[in-house]
Scaffold this motif. Structure first.
Motif, mmCIF file in Angstrom:
data_model
loop_
_atom_site.group_PDB
_atom_site.id
_atom_site.type_symbol
_atom_site.label_atom_id
_atom_site.label_comp_id
_atom_site.label_asym_id
_atom_site.label_seq_id
_atom_site.Cartn_x
_atom_site.Cartn_y
_atom_site.Cartn_z
ATOM 1 N N THR A 173 -33.239 -41.451 18.048
ATOM 2 C CA THR A 173 -33.545 -42.622 18.869
ATOM 3 C C THR A 173 -32.399 -43.009 19.793
ATOM 4 O OG1 THR A 173 -32.746 -44.132 17.152
ATOM 5 C CG2 THR A 173 -35.086 -43.565 17.104
ATOM 6 N N GLU A 174 -31.256 -42.354 19.679
ATOM 7 C CA GLU A 174 -30.085 -42.695 20.485
ATOM 8 C C GLU A 174 -29.709 -41.533 21.385
ATOM 9 O OE1 GLU A 174 -28.671 -45.603 20.604
ATOM 10 O OE2 GLU A 174 -29.904 -46.475 19.001
ATOM 11 N N LEU A 175 -29.617 -41.799 22.683
ATOM 12 C CA LEU A 175 -29.243 -40.757 23.632
ATOM 13 C C LEU A 175 -27.902 -40.148 23.256
ATOM 14 C CD1 LEU A 175 -30.053 -39.320 26.258
ATOM 15 C CD2 LEU A 175 -28.815 -41.108 27.515
ATOM 16 N N SER A 176 -26.972 -40.952 22.783
ATOM 17 C CA SER A 176 -25.639 -40.466 22.451
ATOM 18 C C SER A 176 -25.644 -39.474 21.297
ATOM 19 C CB SER A 176 -24.722 -41.649 22.105
ATOM 20 O OG SER A 176 -25.221 -42.360 20.983
ATOM 21 N N ALA A 177 -26.707 -39.475 20.492
ATOM 22 C CA ALA A 177 -26.804 -38.566 19.351
ATOM 23 C C ALA A 177 -27.771 -37.418 19.603
ATOM 24 C CB ALA A 177 -27.246 -39.337 18.114
ATOM 25 N N SER A 178 -28.250 -37.277 20.817
ATOM 26 C CA SER A 178 -29.315 -36.314 21.109
ATOM 27 C C SER A 178 -28.778 -34.975 21.605
ATOM 28 C CB SER A 178 -30.259 -36.883 22.171
ATOM 29 O OG SER A 178 -29.603 -36.992 23.429
ATOM 30 N N LEU A 179 -29.584 -33.944 21.395
ATOM 31 C CA LEU A 179 -29.370 -32.638 22.018
ATOM 32 C C LEU A 179 -30.563 -32.390 22.933
ATOM 33 C CD1 LEU A 179 -27.622 -30.073 22.199
ATOM 34 C CD2 LEU A 179 -29.059 -29.086 20.405
ATOM 35 N N LEU A 180 -30.284 -32.216 24.227
ATOM 36 C CA LEU A 180 -31.325 -32.121 25.235
ATOM 37 C C LEU A 180 -31.378 -30.710 25.815
ATOM 38 C CD1 LEU A 180 -30.506 -35.452 27.121
ATOM 39 C CD2 LEU A 180 -32.062 -35.121 25.184
ATOM 40 N N VAL A 181 -32.419 -30.461 26.596
ATOM 41 C CA VAL A 181 -32.554 -29.169 27.264
ATOM 42 C C VAL A 181 -33.224 -29.375 28.616
ATOM 43 C CG1 VAL A 181 -34.822 -28.632 26.246
ATOM 44 C CG2 VAL A 181 -33.309 -26.763 26.944
ATOM 45 N N THR A 182 -32.867 -28.538 29.565
ATOM 46 C CA THR A 182 -33.507 -28.557 30.877
ATOM 47 C C THR A 182 -33.515 -27.141 31.435
ATOM 48 O OG1 THR A 182 -33.560 -29.701 33.017
ATOM 49 C CG2 THR A 182 -31.401 -28.993 32.234
ATOM 50 N N GLY A 183 -33.977 -26.998 32.653
ATOM 51 C CA GLY A 183 -33.970 -25.712 33.333
ATOM 52 C C GLY A 183 -33.790 -25.943 34.818
ATOM 53 N N PHE A 184 -33.496 -24.882 35.535
ATOM 54 C CA PHE A 184 -33.251 -24.971 36.975
ATOM 55 C C PHE A 184 -34.244 -24.069 37.713
ATOM 56 C CE2 PHE A 184 -29.113 -25.592 34.845
ATOM 57 C CZ PHE A 184 -28.957 -26.933 35.136
ATOM 58 N N ALA A 185 -34.962 -24.653 38.650
ATOM 59 C CA ALA A 185 -36.065 -23.960 39.322
ATOM 60 C C ALA A 185 -35.561 -22.848 40.235
ATOM 61 C CB ALA A 185 -36.888 -24.966 40.127
ATOM 62 N N TYR A 186 -36.465 -21.931 40.573
ATOM 63 C CA TYR A 186 -36.115 -20.820 41.450
ATOM 64 C C TYR A 186 -35.685 -21.284 42.842
ATOM 65 C CZ TYR A 186 -38.310 -17.838 37.944
ATOM 66 O OH TYR A 186 -38.626 -17.196 36.782
ATOM 67 N N ASP A 187 -36.194 -22.439 43.286
ATOM 68 C CA ASP A 187 -35.858 -22.924 44.634
ATOM 69 C C ASP A 187 -34.612 -23.802 44.648
ATOM 70 O OD1 ASP A 187 -36.705 -25.289 43.476
ATOM 71 O OD2 ASP A 187 -38.423 -25.582 44.815
ATOM 72 N N ARG A 188 -33.810 -23.748 43.596
ATOM 73 C CA ARG A 188 -32.671 -24.653 43.462
ATOM 74 C C ARG A 188 -31.613 -24.460 44.550
ATOM 75 N NH1 ARG A 188 -32.574 -20.733 39.619
ATOM 76 N NH2 ARG A 188 -30.721 -19.407 39.445
ATOM 77 N N THR A 189 -31.558 -23.288 45.155
ATOM 78 C CA THR A 189 -30.540 -23.044 46.183
ATOM 79 C C THR A 189 -31.002 -23.458 47.568
ATOM 80 O OG1 THR A 189 -31.314 -20.775 46.556
ATOM 81 C CG2 THR A 189 -29.605 -21.102 44.881
ATOM 82 N N THR A 190 -32.271 -23.789 47.727
ATOM 83 C CA THR A 190 -32.791 -24.114 49.053
ATOM 84 C C THR A 190 -33.370 -25.514 49.158
ATOM 85 O OG1 THR A 190 -34.963 -23.155 48.481
ATOM 86 C CG2 THR A 190 -33.329 -21.684 49.507
ATOM 87 N N GLN A 191 -33.604 -26.179 48.015
ATOM 88 C CA GLN A 191 -34.222 -27.505 48.026
ATOM 89 C C GLN A 191 -33.221 -28.574 47.601
ATOM 90 O OE1 GLN A 191 -37.334 -28.140 49.138
ATOM 91 N NE2 GLN A 191 -37.460 -25.955 49.632
ATOM 92 N N PRO A 192 -33.215 -29.733 48.254
ATOM 93 C CA PRO A 192 -32.306 -30.807 47.842
ATOM 94 C C PRO A 192 -32.703 -31.458 46.525
ATOM 95 C CG PRO A 192 -33.745 -31.571 49.600
ATOM 96 C CD PRO A 192 -33.986 -30.089 49.464
ATOM 97 N N ASP A 193 -33.968 -31.318 46.125
ATOM 98 C CA ASP A 193 -34.462 -31.947 44.906
ATOM 99 C C ASP A 193 -34.176 -31.041 43.712
ATOM 100 O OD1 ASP A 193 -35.730 -33.453 43.020
ATOM 101 O OD2 ASP A 193 -37.754 -32.956 43.671
ATOM 102 N N THR A 194 -32.929 -31.065 43.241
ATOM 103 C CA THR A 194 -32.554 -30.284 42.071
ATOM 104 C C THR A 194 -32.263 -31.243 40.922
ATOM 105 O OG1 THR A 194 -30.168 -30.322 42.435
ATOM 106 C CG2 THR A 194 -31.432 -28.645 43.638
ATOM 107 N N ASN A 195 -31.934 -30.677 39.784
ATOM 108 C CA ASN A 195 -31.570 -31.524 38.649
ATOM 109 C C ASN A 195 -30.130 -31.297 38.208
ATOM 110 O OD1 ASN A 195 -32.099 -29.003 37.684
ATOM 111 N ND2 ASN A 195 -33.209 -29.654 35.864
ATOM 112 N N TYR A 196 -29.267 -30.868 39.127
ATOM 113 C CA TYR A 196 -27.863 -30.657 38.777
ATOM 114 C C TYR A 196 -27.177 -31.968 38.410
ATOM 115 C CZ TYR A 196 -28.377 -25.993 40.850
ATOM 116 O OH TYR A 196 -28.770 -24.721 41.128
ATOM 117 N N THR A 197 -27.406 -33.002 39.192
ATOM 118 C CA THR A 197 -26.803 -34.294 38.891
ATOM 119 C C THR A 197 -27.316 -34.823 37.559
ATOM 120 O OG1 THR A 197 -26.546 -34.827 41.222
ATOM 121 C CG2 THR A 197 -26.524 -36.659 39.686
#
Length: 300
Positions: A173-197
């Motif tokens: 229930t606490e973000l500070s205690a969590s382990l998260l996961v994400t991925g980076f799309a194929y268009d990450r080098t050409t689109q400004p809408d990435t999830n790097y930040t």
């Protein structure tokens, strides 16, 4: 059939339950189709095992970095053979071959090899994913993870399972205690809408953020309680259809970034434990890219 120990999260729309109610499928129909999904995913996974470490050809298919191999094609053929033999009349959307000629309100969404880049490098995190949708809404599905010898499946009222054992999301229930996961799309080098930040923002506020490289596996791991939350953009229905049902039926919450009901075709989602959903949603809202900038820059 024994029902899972963990019901879908209360107080939040359960897409798979809504799809079941709208479809009018009987309990017998649902159980039969869940069995078809399981056998189809297993057939695809067997082909992946047969080809792992033995690839002869790896090529790009349109987008830079979007790979396809003979394993993708062989696994898809194996999945489609099971679906054709056991669910004639149900439409199919498969990653490599597209839409079938059949049109119906029920549609299989097939990713024969989710994690092709991993597979091409002999990195053992990949899966075959077979989900069934009703008018575009996830209904049931199965995910085969061959390298771990794990077979996941879920359907409303039948629960969420891995290797015949019920699974449930973690109690985090606490973000500070969590382990998260994400991925980076194929268009990450050409689109400004990435999830790097977003990756950096959540990394600073959690136990860590992993990047597995296979959306179906990420969702299965959230459902099994190994990971506490997942977000990603740029995904396709075949990446998500089965995994969304797994998370919901394991007691988790799946939504769009802003908390509204997920639209599968949008390819952007949050999948979390009930206790973390608000934290991920609020964090993503702070990290949206700035207009005209490649990356947003919220204070870390």
């Amino acid at each position: 059939m024994t029902i899972s120990l963990q019901p879908p999260a209360a107080g939040h729309p359960c897409l798979s339950q809504q799809a079941l109610q709208a479809s009018g499928l009987s309990a017998g129909d649902l159980e039969r189709l869940a069995g078809v999904a399981r056998r189809a995913a297993a057939a695809g996974g067997a082909e992946l095992t047969r080809h792992f470490g033995k690839l002869r050809q790896i090529r790009e298919k349109g987008r830079a970095g979007d790979l396809v191999t003979e394993a993708d094609l062989a696994a898809e053929q194996a999945v489609l053979a099971v679906l054709a033999a056991e669910s004639a009349g149900v439409a199919v959307l498969a990653e490599e071959s597209g839409h079938s000629a059949t049109r119906s309100e029920l549609e299989w969404c097939v990713d024969p090899l989710d994690g092709t880049t991993n597979f091409a490098h002999s990195f053992p995190l990949f899966a075959t994913s077979v989900g069934l949708t009703w008018r575009g809404t996830p209904l049931l599905g199965a995910i085969e993870v061959p390298a771990l010898a794990e077979h996941y499946w879920a359907a409303p009222g039948l629960g969420a399972w891995c290797n015949d054992q019920p699974i449930q999301v973690s109690g985090c229930t606490e973000l500070s205690a969590s382990l998260l996961v994400t991925g980076f799309a194929y268009d990450r080098t050409t689109q400004p809408d990435t999830n790097y930040t977003e990756f950096c923002w959540f990394t600073h506020r959690s136990h860590g953020v992993r990047r597995g490289g296979a959306a179906a596996v990420d969702l299965a791991f959230v459902a099994a309680g190994r990971l506490d939350g997942y977000w990603e953009r740029g995904l396709s229905p075949w990446d998500l259809a089965a995994g969304v049902v797994l998370v919901e039926q394991a007691g988790g919450i799946v939504s769009a970034y802003d908390g509204t009901p997920l639209v599968l075709a949008d390819g952007r989602l949050i999948a979390t434990t009930p206790g973390l959903h608000r934290a991920l949603m609020d964090g993503l809202a702070q990290c949206r890219p700035l207009p005209g900038a490649l990356f947003g820059a919220p204070e870390l």
